[in-house]
Every structure is written in structure tokens, then in C-alpha cells.
Design a protein around this motif. Structure first.
Motif, PDB file in Angstrom:
ATOM      1  N   ASN A  22       0.805  -1.218   0.000  1.00  0.00           N
ATOM      2  CA  ASN A  22       0.000   0.000   0.000  1.00  0.00           C
ATOM      3  C   ASN A  22       0.838   1.267   0.000  1.00  0.00           C
ATOM      4  O   ASN A  22       0.289   2.373  -0.008  1.00  0.00           O
ATOM      5  N   ILE A  23       2.151   1.117   0.041  1.00  0.00           N
ATOM      6  CA  ILE A  23       3.069   2.253  -0.026  1.00  0.00           C
ATOM      7  C   ILE A  23       4.007   2.005  -1.199  1.00  0.00           C
ATOM      8  O   ILE A  23       4.671   0.971  -1.269  1.00  0.00           O
ATOM      9  N   VAL A  24       4.038   2.961  -2.117  1.00  0.00           N
ATOM     10  CA  VAL A  24       4.856   2.817  -3.324  1.00  0.00           C
ATOM     11  C   VAL A  24       5.752   4.045  -3.454  1.00  0.00           C
ATOM     12  O   VAL A  24       5.698   4.975  -2.643  1.00  0.00           O
ATOM     13  N   VAL A  83       5.080  10.112   3.182  1.00  0.00           N
ATOM     14  CA  VAL A  83       4.876   9.409   4.440  1.00  0.00           C
ATOM     15  C   VAL A  83       5.513  10.220   5.555  1.00  0.00           C
ATOM     16  O   VAL A  83       6.390  11.066   5.318  1.00  0.00           O
ATOM     17  N   VAL A  84       5.066   9.945   6.779  1.00  0.00           N
ATOM     18  CA  VAL A  84       5.608  10.588   7.968  1.00  0.00           C
ATOM     19  C   VAL A  84       6.214   9.515   8.852  1.00  0.00           C
ATOM     20  O   VAL A  84       5.673   8.414   8.990  1.00  0.00           O
ATOM     21  N   ARG A 116       3.795   6.225   8.247  1.00  0.00           N
ATOM     22  CA  ARG A 116       2.363   6.313   7.969  1.00  0.00           C
ATOM     23  C   ARG A 116       2.177   7.155   6.718  1.00  0.00           C
ATOM     24  O   ARG A 116       2.904   8.129   6.481  1.00  0.00           O
ATOM     25  N   LEU A 117       1.183   6.794   5.941  1.00  0.00           N
ATOM     26  CA  LEU A 117       0.900   7.495   4.698  1.00  0.00           C
ATOM     27  C   LEU A 117       0.259   8.850   4.988  1.00  0.00           C
ATOM     28  O   LEU A 117      -0.604   8.977   5.861  1.00  0.00           O
ATOM     29  N   ARG A 121      -6.103  19.622   3.694  1.00  0.00           N
ATOM     30  CA  ARG A 121      -4.893  19.584   4.498  1.00  0.00           C
ATOM     31  C   ARG A 121      -4.382  18.140   4.575  1.00  0.00           C
ATOM     32  O   ARG A 121      -5.106  17.183   4.305  1.00  0.00           O
ATOM     33  N   ASP A 122      -3.113  18.035   4.944  1.00  0.00           N
ATOM     34  CA  ASP A 122      -2.492  16.711   5.039  1.00  0.00           C
ATOM     35  C   ASP A 122      -3.064  15.938   6.219  1.00  0.00           C
ATOM     36  O   ASP A 122      -3.190  16.470   7.329  1.00  0.00           O
ATOM     37  N   THR A 123      -3.375  14.676   5.956  1.00  0.00           N
ATOM     38  CA  THR A 123      -3.942  13.794   6.970  1.00  0.00           C
ATOM     39  C   THR A 123      -3.097  12.532   7.044  1.00  0.00           C
ATOM     40  O   THR A 123      -2.760  11.936   6.010  1.00  0.00           O
ATOM     41  N   VAL A 124      -2.772  12.145   8.263  1.00  0.00           N
ATOM     42  CA  VAL A 124      -1.989  10.929   8.480  1.00  0.00           C
ATOM     43  C   VAL A 124      -2.949   9.745   8.563  1.00  0.00           C
ATOM     44  O   VAL A 124      -3.857   9.732   9.408  1.00  0.00           O
TER      45      VAL A 124
END
Length: 350
Positions: free
Chosen positions: A101-103, A108-109, A171-172, A185-188
Motif C-alpha cells: 500500500n506504499i509505493v 509518508v511521515v 504512515r501514509l 490539508r495533510d492527513t496521516v
């Protein structure tokens, strides 16, 4: 025919046992390599910590007379990490995530470690080690071995490299619209899930086939725009128009291949072959019937046994020729027997 079927079943069971044994051996080998990698990384970390504790105690005891560790033969690499310290251990295949799920190019944080709270872009995704490398994040100085310096024509004893970060420590970050303010806004995203629809990515793209969602909200997260490598046709390449050209049209009237081709691809009387030749099957059925008749027949009378032996003698090959030397020996033996018999008869008469 029963013997053919039994042999086929036994051969398949042996093949399954052999496959299970090889799978188990491969699993044990993989587990051994994973344990060895973890042990090497832990040993390097322990040796580094042990050396630093010894240096700290020596500095405390000597005080102003403590040596300057930045000078000397190993001064340029003092405090640098080893190559194994910047890599995460290999994860076994059965413990890896089924869907990534991460490419690359995802934001990411980092949620753990010395870089906690920093946001970076994914540069490399390592599926074997279940880790990522971020651009300009978690950079450390790594001690470079001498053979690598000679190969790269570099004199520096160390090199700044980004260390790998496990999946569990990132985390994405996704831009989402706030329902209250309406601002983006950015959401984790803490939890992700995979599902359909499944699509076919472009050739040369690293975009997965599945769709990723925010767990609980079922909000689909689009994949980052992938960089597709443009391919150029060379003189020896097969063009796409030739690949799409239909050169074979199947038909129910004509056989697509010669019947003898199956015997070339597989053994004619192979154990794992399901469809045996008709004459071979008939021959085996005849042999089974004869064997069954031999076992089930009743006790023979003397005349029936004599006739069977006589029939076997007729089927047997012809008599072998006797040599002249053997014939002379037989005649001499018979003549000697006649002389002895006549002498015994004359003695009885007298």
C-alpha cells in the motif's frame, strides 16, 4: 489396467511427497538465512556499543590525558555505522504483506526513531525487507570498506547514505478535505486496506493492480503518478503489430497439432501420463486377464497337465545340435555298459 492405474497413483503420490519435501527444505533454508542476517546485525550492534562503552570509560579515567579519537589510523571513520546497521533484517515470505500500500513517490511521515515527525517522499520500496528509503531523511554516515573505496575510486572512509525505515514506523500522508472548514490539508492515515477494483498498470510502471482505501472510511486513495519508461523499437525487436497478428485460428474440424506430438512432449508410456495409448491399454488388460485366469483356475488332471506340458514343448525353440565328440562319448559309454552286462551274465551261468 489396474496395474497401470495403481502405478500412476503411486507415481503422483511420490511426486507430491517430493514437492512437499523440497518446499520444507526451501522454507528451512529461508528461515536460516533470515536468522543469520538478524544475528549478524545484532552482533555488529553489540560490538559497536561495547567499543563505545570502553571508549567512554577510558575517557572518564584518563580525563585530560584521553586520546583524540578523531586522529590516527581510524580517525576518519570514528563514530560511523557499519553497512548492516542501515539495513533492516530480511522478512520471510509468509510474513510479508500481500498487497503493498506504499509505493514510490508516496508522502509518508516517520512515527518512530530519531526522525520522528518528519515527512518525506518514498524513493525506494524494499519488499524483501519490508522497509522504505526516504529522500533526504534518516541519513547517516556509513563506514565504507576498503574494497568499495577502491572500486568507486573514492578516498573518503565514510559515505552519507539514507537508512532503511520499516513499514511499521511510517504512515501514509494524504491530502483530504476537512468537513468542518472545507480546507484541504495533510492527513496521516493510520490503517490502510486493500481491495478491488483491480486494474492493469501501464507497461514498465510500478503501480500495483489493487486499490487502497482508508480503513473504516472506505475512501479510495489514488496512486501517485508513475514514471513510465518509454521503450524504443530497435532493429532486432518484434513489433507490436506482429505480436497482435493472428496466425492461428482454432477449428473443431481440424486437429491443431499432430497426434504424435504428444508422444514427443511426454513419454509414450510415462507414469504421470493420464491418457495412455489404446493398444498399450489393451495389452495391459490382456496381461491382467491372463494373470487372473492363472490364479483362478482349478487343479488340473494328469492328462490336462500332460497336454499343457506337451503344448509348451511345441512352443519351445528347437533342439540344440549335439557335437560329434559328445556322440562318441555316448557310444563308448553304451558299449562299455553292454560288455559289463554280458560279463555278469556269463558269471551267473557258469
Amino acid at each position: 489396467m489396474q496395474r497401470v492405474l495403481l502405478r500412476n497413483i503411486l507415481a503422483r503420490n511420490q511426486a507430491l511427497k517430493r514437492q512437499r519435501r523440497r518446499s520444507k527444505e526451501a522454507l528451512n533454508k529461508e528461515a536460516h538465512e533470515v536468522r543469520r542476517g538478524k544475528f549478524d546485525a545484532a552482533r555488529e550492534e553489540r560490538s559497536f556499543v561495547k567499543a563505545e562503552r570502553a571508549h567512554r570509560r577510558e575517557d572518564w579515567i584518563l580525563g585530560p590525558l584521553a586520546p583524540n579519537r578523531l586522529a590516527g589510523k581510524d580517525g576518519g571513520s570514528y563514530g560511523m555505522l557499519g553497512m548492516l546497521s542501515v539495513q533492516t533484517p530480511t522478512v520471510m515470505k509468509r510474513e510479508r504483506e500481500k498487497y503493498m500500500n506504499i509505493v514510490v513517490n508516496d508522502r509518508v511521515v516517520v512515527v518512530s526513531g530519531r526522525e520522528k515527525g518528519k515527512i518525506g517522499t518514498v524513493a525506494i520500496v524494499n519488499e524483501e525487507r519490508q522497509s522504505v528509503i526516504l529522500d533526504d531523511t534518516n541519513v547517516v554516515d556509513v563506514k565504507v570498506p576498503a574494497f568499495m573505496r577502491e572500486r568507486n575510486n573514492s578516498k573518503a572512509p565514510y559515505q552519507a547514505l539514507p537508512a532503511q525505515i520499516p513499514f511499521k514506523d511510517v504512515r501514509l500522508v494524504v491530502p483530504l478535505r476537512d468537513d468542518t472548514t472545507g480546507e484541504i490539508r495533510d492527513t496521516v492515515v493510520k490503517h490502510l486496506r486493500s481491495g478491488g477494483p483491480f486494474s492493469v498498470p501501464a507497461y514498465g510502471s510500478n503501480t500495483p493492480k489493487h486499490t487502497r482505501y482508508i480503513a473504516g472510511l472506505n475512501i479510495p486513495i489514488p496512486w501517485p503518478k508513475a514514471e513510465v519508461t518509454k521503450m524504443r523499437a530497435e532493429a532486432g525487436d518484434t513489433l507490436r503489430i506482429d505480436v497482435d497478428d493472428v496466425s492461428f485460428l482454432p477449428s473443431l474440424d481440424n486437429i491443431p497439432m499432430p497426434m504424435s506430438l504428444i508422444d514427443e512432449l511426454r513419454s509414450k508410456y510415462g507414469r504421470l501420463r493420464r491418457d495412455q495409448r489404446q493398444e498399450y491399454v489393451q495389452q495391459k488388460m490382456k496381461e491382467d486377464a491372463e494373470e487372473h485366469w492363472e490364479k483362478q483356475r482349478r487343479m488340473l488332471l494328469p492328462r490336462q497337465e500332460y497336454l499343457e506340458q506337451k503344448l509348451k514343448q511345441k512352443k519351445a525353440p528347437g533342439e540344440t545340435a549335439v557335437t560329434q565328440e559328445t556322440m562318441d562319448l555316448i557310444k563308448a559309454t553304451q558299449a562299455a555298459n553292454l560288455v559289463n552286462a554280458s560279463e555278469r551274465t556269463d558269471g551267473l551261468v557258469s
